[in-house]
Write a protein that holds these residues in place. Structure first.
Motif, PDB file in Angstrom:
ATOM      1  N   ARG A  79       0.853  -1.186   0.000  1.00 42.78           N
ATOM      2  CA  ARG A  79       0.000   0.000   0.000  1.00 42.78           C
ATOM      3  C   ARG A  79       0.892   1.241   0.000  1.00 42.78           C
ATOM      4  NH1 ARG A  79      -5.344  -0.752   1.419  1.00 42.78           N
ATOM      5  NH2 ARG A  79      -5.461   1.305   2.413  1.00 42.78           N
ATOM      6  N   VAL A  80       0.637   2.137  -0.954  1.00 43.49           N
ATOM      7  CA  VAL A  80       1.480   3.325  -1.131  1.00 43.49           C
ATOM      8  C   VAL A  80       0.585   4.555  -1.213  1.00 43.49           C
ATOM      9  CG1 VAL A  80       3.233   4.433  -2.574  1.00 43.49           C
ATOM     10  CG2 VAL A  80       3.145   1.928  -2.413  1.00 43.49           C
ATOM     11  N   THR A 122      -0.764   8.259  -2.111  1.00 41.36           N
ATOM     12  CA  THR A 122      -0.556   9.147  -3.252  1.00 41.36           C
ATOM     13  C   THR A 122      -1.296  10.455  -3.033  1.00 41.36           C
ATOM     14  OG1 THR A 122      -0.795   9.404  -5.662  1.00 41.36           O
ATOM     15  CG2 THR A 122      -2.522   8.175  -4.537  1.00 41.36           C
ATOM     16  N   SER A 167       4.179  10.195 -11.814  1.00 40.97           N
ATOM     17  CA  SER A 167       3.679   9.446 -12.968  1.00 40.97           C
ATOM     18  C   SER A 167       3.260  10.430 -14.048  1.00 40.97           C
ATOM     19  CB  SER A 167       2.492   8.561 -12.565  1.00 40.97           C
ATOM     20  OG  SER A 167       1.495   9.317 -11.899  1.00 40.97           O
ATOM     21  N   VAL A 190       2.170   2.985 -13.545  1.00 38.83           N
ATOM     22  CA  VAL A 190       1.944   3.439 -12.171  1.00 38.83           C
ATOM     23  C   VAL A 190       2.286   2.326 -11.184  1.00 38.83           C
ATOM     24  CG1 VAL A 190       0.261   4.338 -10.535  1.00 38.83           C
ATOM     25  CG2 VAL A 190       0.201   5.094 -12.914  1.00 38.83           C
ATOM     26  N   ALA A 217       4.854   2.781  -8.179  1.00 38.40           N
ATOM     27  CA  ALA A 217       4.440   2.546  -6.797  1.00 38.40           C
ATOM     28  C   ALA A 217       5.289   1.458  -6.145  1.00 38.40           C
ATOM     29  CB  ALA A 217       2.964   2.175  -6.748  1.00 38.40           C
ATOM     30  N   SER A 218       5.679   0.452  -6.908  1.00 42.48           N
ATOM     31  CA  SER A 218       6.556  -0.596  -6.370  1.00 42.48           C
ATOM     32  C   SER A 218       7.908  -0.019  -5.997  1.00 42.48           C
ATOM     33  CB  SER A 218       6.727  -1.714  -7.410  1.00 42.48           C
ATOM     34  OG  SER A 218       5.494  -2.359  -7.679  1.00 42.48           O
ATOM     35  N   SER A 243       4.146  10.558  -2.755  1.00 47.59           N
ATOM     36  CA  SER A 243       4.409  10.550  -4.189  1.00 47.59           C
ATOM     37  C   SER A 243       3.166  10.882  -5.005  1.00 47.59           C
ATOM     38  CB  SER A 243       5.016   9.208  -4.602  1.00 47.59           C
ATOM     39  OG  SER A 243       6.375   9.134  -4.189  1.00 47.59           O
ATOM     40  N   LEU A 267       1.104   9.477  -7.707  1.00 44.87           N
ATOM     41  CA  LEU A 267       0.835   8.210  -8.387  1.00 44.87           C
ATOM     42  C   LEU A 267      -0.639   8.055  -8.741  1.00 44.87           C
ATOM     43  CD1 LEU A 267       3.034   6.017  -6.017  1.00 44.87           C
ATOM     44  CD2 LEU A 267       3.661   6.878  -8.282  1.00 44.87           C
ATOM     45  N   ILE A 296      -2.645  -2.663 -10.348  1.00 47.53           N
ATOM     46  CA  ILE A 296      -2.959  -1.900  -9.140  1.00 47.53           C
ATOM     47  C   ILE A 296      -4.434  -1.532  -9.055  1.00 47.53           C
ATOM     48  CG2 ILE A 296      -0.646  -0.919  -8.975  1.00 47.53           C
ATOM     49  CD1 ILE A 296      -2.023   1.725 -10.064  1.00 47.53           C
ATOM     50  N   TYR A 352      -7.006   1.358  -6.398  1.00 52.63           N
ATOM     51  CA  TYR A 352      -6.966   2.506  -5.490  1.00 52.63           C
ATOM     52  C   TYR A 352      -7.958   2.286  -4.361  1.00 52.63           C
ATOM     53  CZ  TYR A 352      -4.199   5.143  -8.884  1.00 52.63           C
ATOM     54  OH  TYR A 352      -3.204   5.564  -9.729  1.00 52.63           O
ATOM     55  N   VAL A 409      -2.525   3.696  -3.283  1.00 53.75           N
ATOM     56  CA  VAL A 409      -2.329   2.743  -4.375  1.00 53.75           C
ATOM     57  C   VAL A 409      -2.144   1.366  -3.752  1.00 53.75           C
ATOM     58  CG1 VAL A 409      -0.891   2.075  -6.336  1.00 53.75           C
ATOM     59  CG2 VAL A 409      -1.228   4.500  -5.804  1.00 53.75           C
TER      60      VAL A 409
END
Length: 359
Positions: free
Chosen positions: A128-129, A131, A291, A299, A303-304, A315, A317, A332, A334, A339
């Motif tokens: 989980r990132v 954005t 991105s 994306v 994100a990875s 970030s 993304l 991915i 949302y 992300v």
């Protein structure tokens, strides 16, 4: 061994037009690259068309992949990831979108062959990132309120399309978003250095509590950006000014920016992106990963990278969030402002979507 390198020119609609000081678009037009091995694995990568920033067209990216880089890879061992990425990087000058597409596809293929998510191949575990989300240059208070209601805590406001009204737009966004939401602004090279200082000082004097100002002046004008940075109180983020290592070295040498936005389609993929993040960290330059207008392929790779290497800023993304429908199957998702990377081999992309028209 690597048996095939395929290309797919695809176009997908956005749910809302995307407007910056440089362009207006209602679609994502991009090249999806597919690298296959003899065991039935398929690695995917992406080279988006962003003519106003990278100069890369889908047609030119495809020609570079199909005619030059792809044939170099056929017959090679897909587990020789470093050597394969080096072959891509040294095959031609420029053509960063094509290099990014193949570099990502090679990483995806290597992760799939190991049966692990791409983030694990890169050395991380998070799926989980967070954005930000962008407010186009024609959006203000209503869009800001809607995005906050969606759960986004970081808003990126596009400015510069009309410098005379930039301060009023950002003020309206702050009033709609409330005091606790982080707001950053992105001029996409629209201002002269003197305009930038005037607008940034006005934004600061309004007490709008902004996080940063992204690419206030033309990409080539590093001296102008350094001049701006010396005269304003808000941090300056370099985006279009930094494609690769040499660019970042010049930004650092001239003191042109406090922060850098690393984008895979600018620098040539994950291999180069990791180098840029490490170089920035070693020189005290803040980082984020951004991105272009990309699909879940590009994306997901970005994100990875964030999940594995980390950045100092939230970030950027949200590109695939803008899609009305994805041109690929899998990848991915949302969850509000996050992300979500699939817990599946590689990028988790299984193919081109059935309803996607290749152009």
């Amino acid at each position: 061994m690597i048996t095939q390198v395929l290309t797919h020119r695809v176009e997908a609609p956005l749910h809302t037009p995307f407007v910056t000081a440089l362009r207006r678009t209602g679609t994502v037009r991009t090249l999806i690259v597919e690298v296959r091995d003899g065991d039935g694995h398929r690695g995917f990568g992406e080279g988006p068309q962003v003519l106003q920033v990278t100069g890369a067209s889908v047609e030119g990216t495809e020609a570079c992949v199909a005619q030059v880089m792809g044939p170099l890879l056929v017959g090679r061992d897909p587990d020789e990831l470093t050597a394969n990425c080096r072959a891509v990087r040294t095959a031609v000058a420029g053509n960063e979108a094509a290099k990014a597409a193949l570099d990502i596809a090679l990483h995806d293929l290597a992760a799939q062959r190991l049966g692990i998510p791409l983030v694990r191949l890169l050395g991380g575990t998070a799926l989980r990132v967070p954005t930000d989300v962008t407010l186009s240059a024609d959006e203000a208070a209503d869009a800001a309120a809607a995005r906050v209601a969606d759960g986004f805590g970081v808003l990126k406001v596009k400015v510069g399309a009309d410098p005379a009204t930039d301060v009023a737009r950002v003020r309206a966004v702050r009033q709609a978003a409330g005091p606790d939401v982080t707001i950053r602004v992105d001029a996409n090279q629209a201002w002269t250095p003197r305009q930038a200082v005037g607008v940034i000082r006005a934004l600061h004097d309004e007490g709008l509590n902004l996080e940063l100002v992204e690419q206030p002046v033309p990409a080539w004008d590093l001296d102008g950006m350094a001049w701006v940075r010396d005269r304003v109180d808000l941090p300056i983020l370099a985006d279009e000014s930094v494609f690769g290592v040499r660019d970042l070295v010049e930004v650092i040498r001239r003191g042109a920016a406090d922060l850098v936005n690393v984008k895979l389609a600018k620098c040539g993929g994950l291999s180069a992106g990791r180098v840029l993040l490490r170089l920035a960290e070693e020189h005290g330059v803040g980082t984020m990963v951004g991105s272009m207008m990309e699909s879940p392929v590009g994306v997901g790779a970005a994100a990875s990278l964030v999940a594995a290497c980390g950045t100092t800023l939230t970030s950027d993304l949200d590109a695939a969030w803008w899609l009305a429908r994805s041109p690929v199957e899998g990848g991915i998702g949302y969850d509000g402002p996050v992300v979500v990377l699939p817990d599946a081999p590689g990028l988790g992309v299984t193919g081109i979507a059935d309803n996607t028209v290749e152009v």
